[in-house]
Design a protein around this motif. Structure first.
Motif, PDB file in Angstrom:
ATOM      1  N   GLY A 273       0.808  -1.215   0.000  1.00  0.00           N
ATOM      2  CA  GLY A 273       0.000   0.000   0.000  1.00  0.00           C
ATOM      3  C   GLY A 273       0.838   1.260   0.000  1.00  0.00           C
ATOM      4  N   GLY A 274       1.943   1.266   0.753  1.00  0.00           N
ATOM      5  CA  GLY A 274       2.802   2.441   0.793  1.00  0.00           C
ATOM      6  C   GLY A 274       3.469   2.730  -0.536  1.00  0.00           C
ATOM      7  N   ILE A 275       4.007   1.706  -1.172  1.00  0.00           N
ATOM      8  CA  ILE A 275       4.649   1.896  -2.480  1.00  0.00           C
ATOM      9  C   ILE A 275       3.624   2.328  -3.522  1.00  0.00           C
ATOM     10  CG2 ILE A 275       5.852   0.687  -4.346  1.00  0.00           C
ATOM     11  CD1 ILE A 275       7.264  -0.984  -2.235  1.00  0.00           C
ATOM     12  N   THR A 276       2.448   1.716  -3.500  1.00  0.00           N
ATOM     13  CA  THR A 276       1.405   2.112  -4.447  1.00  0.00           C
ATOM     14  C   THR A 276       0.989   3.563  -4.234  1.00  0.00           C
ATOM     15  OG1 THR A 276       0.564  -0.156  -4.516  1.00  0.00           O
ATOM     16  CG2 THR A 276      -0.910   1.582  -5.297  1.00  0.00           C
ATOM     17  N   THR A 277       0.884   3.989  -2.986  1.00  0.00           N
ATOM     18  CA  THR A 277       0.496   5.370  -2.692  1.00  0.00           C
ATOM     19  C   THR A 277       1.439   6.361  -3.355  1.00  0.00           C
ATOM     20  OG1 THR A 277      -0.453   4.724  -0.565  1.00  0.00           O
ATOM     21  CG2 THR A 277       0.129   7.043  -0.836  1.00  0.00           C
ATOM     22  N   VAL A 278       2.733   6.143  -3.220  1.00  0.00           N
ATOM     23  CA  VAL A 278       3.724   7.085  -3.749  1.00  0.00           C
ATOM     24  C   VAL A 278       3.821   6.996  -5.265  1.00  0.00           C
ATOM     25  CG1 VAL A 278       6.173   7.687  -3.745  1.00  0.00           C
ATOM     26  CG2 VAL A 278       5.025   7.089  -1.604  1.00  0.00           C
ATOM     27  N   ALA A 371       2.671  22.144  16.811  1.00  0.00           N
ATOM     28  CA  ALA A 371       1.927  22.814  17.886  1.00  0.00           C
ATOM     29  C   ALA A 371       0.644  22.056  18.210  1.00  0.00           C
ATOM     30  CB  ALA A 371       1.616  24.251  17.472  1.00  0.00           C
ATOM     31  N   LEU A 372      -0.041  21.569  17.191  1.00  0.00           N
ATOM     32  CA  LEU A 372      -1.264  20.808  17.430  1.00  0.00           C
ATOM     33  C   LEU A 372      -0.964  19.503  18.153  1.00  0.00           C
ATOM     34  CD1 LEU A 372      -4.312  20.417  17.016  1.00  0.00           C
ATOM     35  CD2 LEU A 372      -3.793  19.384  14.811  1.00  0.00           C
ATOM     36  N   ILE A 373       0.084  18.796  17.722  1.00  0.00           N
ATOM     37  CA  ILE A 373       0.451  17.529  18.368  1.00  0.00           C
ATOM     38  C   ILE A 373       0.809  17.759  19.831  1.00  0.00           C
ATOM     39  CG2 ILE A 373       2.180  15.692  18.379  1.00  0.00           C
ATOM     40  CD1 ILE A 373       2.280  15.872  15.341  1.00  0.00           C
ATOM     41  N   TRP A 374       1.535  18.861  20.108  1.00  0.00           N
ATOM     42  CA  TRP A 374       1.931  19.155  21.490  1.00  0.00           C
ATOM     43  C   TRP A 374       0.728  19.578  22.325  1.00  0.00           C
ATOM     44  CZ3 TRP A 374       1.762  23.962  24.039  1.00  0.00           C
ATOM     45  CH2 TRP A 374       2.357  23.978  25.303  1.00  0.00           C
ATOM     46  N   ALA A 375      -0.137  20.430  21.762  1.00  0.00           N
ATOM     47  CA  ALA A 375      -1.271  20.943  22.527  1.00  0.00           C
ATOM     48  C   ALA A 375      -2.288  19.844  22.824  1.00  0.00           C
ATOM     49  CB  ALA A 375      -1.935  22.092  21.768  1.00  0.00           C
ATOM     50  N   ALA A 376      -2.529  18.985  21.855  1.00  0.00           N
ATOM     51  CA  ALA A 376      -3.522  17.920  22.041  1.00  0.00           C
ATOM     52  C   ALA A 376      -2.930  16.647  22.620  1.00  0.00           C
ATOM     53  CB  ALA A 376      -4.196  17.610  20.700  1.00  0.00           C
ATOM     54  N   GLU A 377      -1.600  16.635  22.862  1.00  0.00           N
ATOM     55  CA  GLU A 377      -0.907  15.467  23.409  1.00  0.00           C
ATOM     56  C   GLU A 377      -1.189  14.221  22.573  1.00  0.00           C
ATOM     57  OE1 GLU A 377      -2.022  15.106  27.471  1.00  0.00           O
ATOM     58  OE2 GLU A 377      -0.953  16.919  28.111  1.00  0.00           O
ATOM     59  N   ILE A 378      -1.002  14.363  21.279  1.00  0.00           N
ATOM     60  CA  ILE A 378      -1.268  13.266  20.340  1.00  0.00           C
ATOM     61  C   ILE A 378      -0.089  12.304  20.343  1.00  0.00           C
ATOM     62  CG2 ILE A 378      -1.692  12.693  17.923  1.00  0.00           C
ATOM     63  CD1 ILE A 378      -2.984  15.441  17.624  1.00  0.00           C
ATOM     64  N   SER A 379      -0.380  11.035  20.465  1.00  0.00           N
ATOM     65  CA  SER A 379       0.654  10.003  20.404  1.00  0.00           C
ATOM     66  C   SER A 379       0.748   9.459  18.982  1.00  0.00           C
ATOM     67  CB  SER A 379       0.342   8.882  21.396  1.00  0.00           C
ATOM     68  OG  SER A 379      -0.923   8.310  21.121  1.00  0.00           O
ATOM     69  N   GLY A 380       1.759   8.597  18.765  1.00  0.00           N
ATOM     70  CA  GLY A 380       1.972   8.060  17.432  1.00  0.00           C
ATOM     71  C   GLY A 380       0.820   7.181  16.973  1.00  0.00           C
ATOM     72  N   PRO A 381       0.842   6.774  15.706  1.00  0.00           N
ATOM     73  CA  PRO A 381       1.872   7.057  14.692  1.00  0.00           C
ATOM     74  C   PRO A 381       1.812   8.503  14.170  1.00  0.00           C
ATOM     75  CG  PRO A 381       0.084   5.790  13.742  1.00  0.00           C
ATOM     76  CD  PRO A 381      -0.216   5.881  15.199  1.00  0.00           C
ATOM     77  N   TYR A 382       2.993   8.980  13.734  1.00  0.00           N
ATOM     78  CA  TYR A 382       3.111  10.375  13.340  1.00  0.00           C
ATOM     79  C   TYR A 382       3.213  10.571  11.829  1.00  0.00           C
ATOM     80  CZ  TYR A 382       4.048  11.123  18.294  1.00  0.00           C
ATOM     81  OH  TYR A 382       3.946  11.167  19.666  1.00  0.00           O
ATOM     82  N   SER A 383       3.349   9.503  11.069  1.00  0.00           N
ATOM     83  CA  SER A 383       3.494   9.657   9.612  1.00  0.00           C
ATOM     84  C   SER A 383       2.273  10.304   8.961  1.00  0.00           C
ATOM     85  CB  SER A 383       3.801   8.306   8.960  1.00  0.00           C
ATOM     86  OG  SER A 383       2.867   7.313   9.336  1.00  0.00           O
ATOM     87  N   LEU A 446       8.068   4.715  10.646  1.00  0.00           N
ATOM     88  CA  LEU A 446       9.265   5.252   9.971  1.00  0.00           C
ATOM     89  C   LEU A 446       9.267   4.898   8.490  1.00  0.00           C
ATOM     90  CD1 LEU A 446      12.019   6.659  10.159  1.00  0.00           C
ATOM     91  CD2 LEU A 446      13.021   4.437  10.779  1.00  0.00           C
ATOM     92  N   TRP A 447       8.840   3.702   8.148  1.00  0.00           N
ATOM     93  CA  TRP A 447       8.783   3.276   6.750  1.00  0.00           C
ATOM     94  C   TRP A 447       7.872   4.195   5.936  1.00  0.00           C
ATOM     95  CZ3 TRP A 447      10.241   0.901   2.496  1.00  0.00           C
ATOM     96  CH2 TRP A 447       9.302   0.525   1.540  1.00  0.00           C
ATOM     97  N   ILE A 448       6.708   4.503   6.458  1.00  0.00           N
ATOM     98  CA  ILE A 448       5.783   5.379   5.751  1.00  0.00           C
ATOM     99  C   ILE A 448       6.332   6.798   5.692  1.00  0.00           C
ATOM    100  CG2 ILE A 448       3.444   6.317   5.748  1.00  0.00           C
ATOM    101  CD1 ILE A 448       3.672   3.358   4.983  1.00  0.00           C
ATOM    102  N   ALA A 449       7.000   7.245   6.742  1.00  0.00           N
ATOM    103  CA  ALA A 449       7.599   8.585   6.740  1.00  0.00           C
ATOM    104  C   ALA A 449       8.658   8.704   5.648  1.00  0.00           C
ATOM    105  CB  ALA A 449       8.193   8.898   8.108  1.00  0.00           C
ATOM    106  N   VAL A 450       9.463   7.669   5.462  1.00  0.00           N
ATOM    107  CA  VAL A 450      10.474   7.686   4.401  1.00  0.00           C
ATOM    108  C   VAL A 450       9.811   7.738   3.030  1.00  0.00           C
ATOM    109  CG1 VAL A 450      12.292   6.318   3.302  1.00  0.00           C
ATOM    110  CG2 VAL A 450      12.221   6.523   5.791  1.00  0.00           C
ATOM    111  N   LEU A 451       8.753   6.960   2.831  1.00  0.00           N
ATOM    112  CA  LEU A 451       8.042   6.980   1.550  1.00  0.00           C
ATOM    113  C   LEU A 451       7.435   8.354   1.274  1.00  0.00           C
ATOM    114  CD1 LEU A 451       6.186   3.534   1.473  1.00  0.00           C
ATOM    115  CD2 LEU A 451       8.215   4.213   0.192  1.00  0.00           C
ATOM    116  N   LEU A 452       6.896   8.990   2.291  1.00  0.00           N
ATOM    117  CA  LEU A 452       6.319  10.318   2.107  1.00  0.00           C
ATOM    118  C   LEU A 452       7.391  11.341   1.766  1.00  0.00           C
ATOM    119  CD1 LEU A 452       3.686  10.382   5.002  1.00  0.00           C
ATOM    120  CD2 LEU A 452       3.294   9.987   2.567  1.00  0.00           C
ATOM    121  N   GLY A 453       8.570  11.203   2.370  1.00  0.00           N
ATOM    122  CA  GLY A 453       9.680  12.079   2.001  1.00  0.00           C
ATOM    123  C   GLY A 453      10.091  11.886   0.554  1.00  0.00           C
TER     124      GLY A 453
END
Length: 518
Positions: A273-278, A371-383, A446-453
């Motif tokens: 799915g990740g490779i297809t997305t990119v 700022a949104l992640i810090w204010a809302a205390e959002i946990s991972g995943p972050y990709s 991390l894998w999805i973050a690399v693909l998005l980069g």
């Protein structure tokens, strides 16, 4: 009769109604009846949802063949909404030939009834039968013009891949029944939710479900049929892209506890799915045809939806499914006017972003998201938040567009509004389908973050450096889709050949010789 049975019969009434309406088109296409029934089904679904919110209907304890759950209500409302729009558009699009109208509407209603049955089914065998019925009825719509070679070839490939997906789904269903001694999806869901680890058979079932979803969503390399079925009538393409192809994501949502406990299933979805997305998103940039661009876009969006399921973000996947369905229905049904709009964008001069624009856009977008992640205390995943930051970066950096120019302040305000709207919608859908922690953890993120980069880099190169000599060959490879579909097509025709319609050459005008010298 108990309230549970009333809820069950209300749910099953809609798919049965679609089948009944299909029978009324034996002599003439009854467009008004079909449109009115889909509108009635939408109203009935909304009333059921209101009753659930008021506490009159209990959606937490499904125990029958037809499941009155929150997610099934949302999907059922979506199906009826898309059906109403599609029927209204088709009544004008197909006007002119009484036999074609009747045949088209009959198969359309059967397809809609089958999709509705999949959505409301709680019995796995009934779910399987309705899943197969979707493929068979849709096949009749895809070859609605049987004289078109590309349409027949695409439908043939779709027919083969549909059987593969059905075999995977059937294998998963049989394994789950053997392991849990039940045919009800809700009971399997509850059993797996209470477990901390999966048995070997459950792992195999999860992998088979992931494979079924990947094939259903036309992920690489089994994607060619989705690009070529644009030869079918436009409303068929709209129905396919808006209400059928995303059922792979719905399959993963209803078996969510099983997916999040299987490393193999999650990594299969993340990699394919990740490779297809990119790749699909970058290939889309090279295509000129509006419908073909939309088809590649659907591939990319479906890949991203499957990635969200693999990361445990099922509420985001459901939100993505709803938004994509509405957008693609509008885009395909409005594809005629989109041609003119696309030409205007290409002929208008655009100011390429400077290096300062890119840095400024990236800094502002990263600051807003962080700022949104810090204010809302959002946990991972972050990709997924990285993807949102990339989208906001493009929005700000490319503010001097082809048809309009915006200020940095205006784009920052718009970015903030979009960020807040996205967060509210995601949290709102989370009430219906909660997110779940996955076993892949930070490596998958991390894998999805690399693909998005890589996607960000590819986007900039293909849009603003396409004239470079070394980019010409690269762009040609992307335009061809790396020739994956050609390879798969040859393999399909070798293993399961078919006879394509013969295209006769038009007759030449014959003029007597004596008339040439008069």
């Amino acid at each position: 009769m108990t309230s549970a049975w009333i809820e069950t019969w209300v749910m099953v009434f809609i798919p049965i109604g679609f089948f009944v309406v299909a029978l009324f088109n034996e002599k003439i296409a009854r467009w008004r009846l079909a449109a009115n029934f889909s509108l009635f089904g939408l109203a009935l679904t909304v009333l059921m949802g209101a009753a659930a919110i008021a506490g009159w209907v209990n959606l937490d304890q499904p125990s029958h063949w037809f499941i009155p759950s929150a997610s099934s209500l949302v999907m059922l409302g979506l199906v009826n909404f898309i059906a109403y729009i599609n029927i209204r558009y088709s009544s004008a699009y197909m006007a002119g030939n009484v036999d074609e109208e009747r045949r088209y509407l009959s198969w359309l209603m059967v397809t809609l009834g089958s999709v509705s049955m999949v959505v409301v089914s709680n019995h796995m065998l009934l779910f399987m039968v309705a899943w197969i019925a979707i493929s068979l009825s849709l096949h009749r719509l895809l070859i609605f013009f049987p004289q078109r070679q590309r349409a027949v070839l695409a439908a043939h490939k779709k027919y083969i891949f549909a059987r593969v997906a059905e075999l995977c789904l059937l294998g998963a269903i049989l394994i789950l029944h053997f392991e849990h001694d039940t045919w009800l999806i809700s009971e399997v869901y509850q059993n797996v939710s209470q477990a901390t680890a999966l048995s070997t058979l459950d792992h195999w079932a999860a992998v088979l479900l992931a494979l079924a979803a990947l094939v259903k969503c036309a992920q690489l390399p089994l994607h060619g049929w989705l690009i070529q079925v644009v030869e079918a009538p436009t409303p068929v393409s709209a129905l396919l892209h808006a209400g059928i192809i995303n059922l792979g994501g719905y399959l993963l949502i209803i078996f969510a506890p099983l997916i999040v406990l299987s490393d193999a299933a999650q990594w299969l979805l993340l990699i394919v799915g990740g490779i297809t997305t990119v790749l699909a998103a970058l290939v889309m940039m090279t295509r000129a045809s509006v419908k073909v661009r939309l088809a590649w876009s659907t591939m990319s969006q479906m890949g991203l939806m499957l990635v969200e399921c693999a990361l445990g973000l099922f509420e985001l996947a459901l939100l993505h499914l709803l938004a994509h369905s509405c957008y693609k229905a509008y885009a395909f049904l409005n594809s005629g006017s989109e041609v003119e709009a696309s030409m205007k964008r290409r002929l208008s001069l655009a100011v390429a972003p400077t290096r300062l624009d890119w840095w400024l856009g990236g800094l502002i977008a990263a600051s807003l998201v962080a700022a949104l992640i810090w204010a809302a205390e959002i946990s991972g995943p972050y990709s997924p938040w990285l993807l949102l930051a990339i989208a906001l970066t493009l929005l700000i950096a490319e503010r001097r567009g082809r048809l309009s120019v915006a200020s940095v302040t205006g784009m920052m305000t718009l970015a903030g509004v979009l960020l807040v709207a996205y967060t509210l919608q995601k949290n709102g859908v989370g009430i219906i389908v909660p997110s779940m922690p996955t076993s892949v953890g930070w490596p998958g993120d991390l894998w999805i973050a690399v693909l998005l980069g890589l996607f960000m880099a590819g986007y900039i190169l293909m849009r603003y450096h396409a004239d470079q000599p070394w980019m010409v060959k690269t762009r040609r490879a992307f335009y061809a889709g790396f020739y994956l579909d050609e390879w798969v097509t040859r393999l399909n025709l070798r293993l399961y050949p078919t006879r394509l319609p013969v295209r006769f050459k038009p007759k030449k005008l014959q003029i007597p010789k004596e008339e040439l010298y008069r």
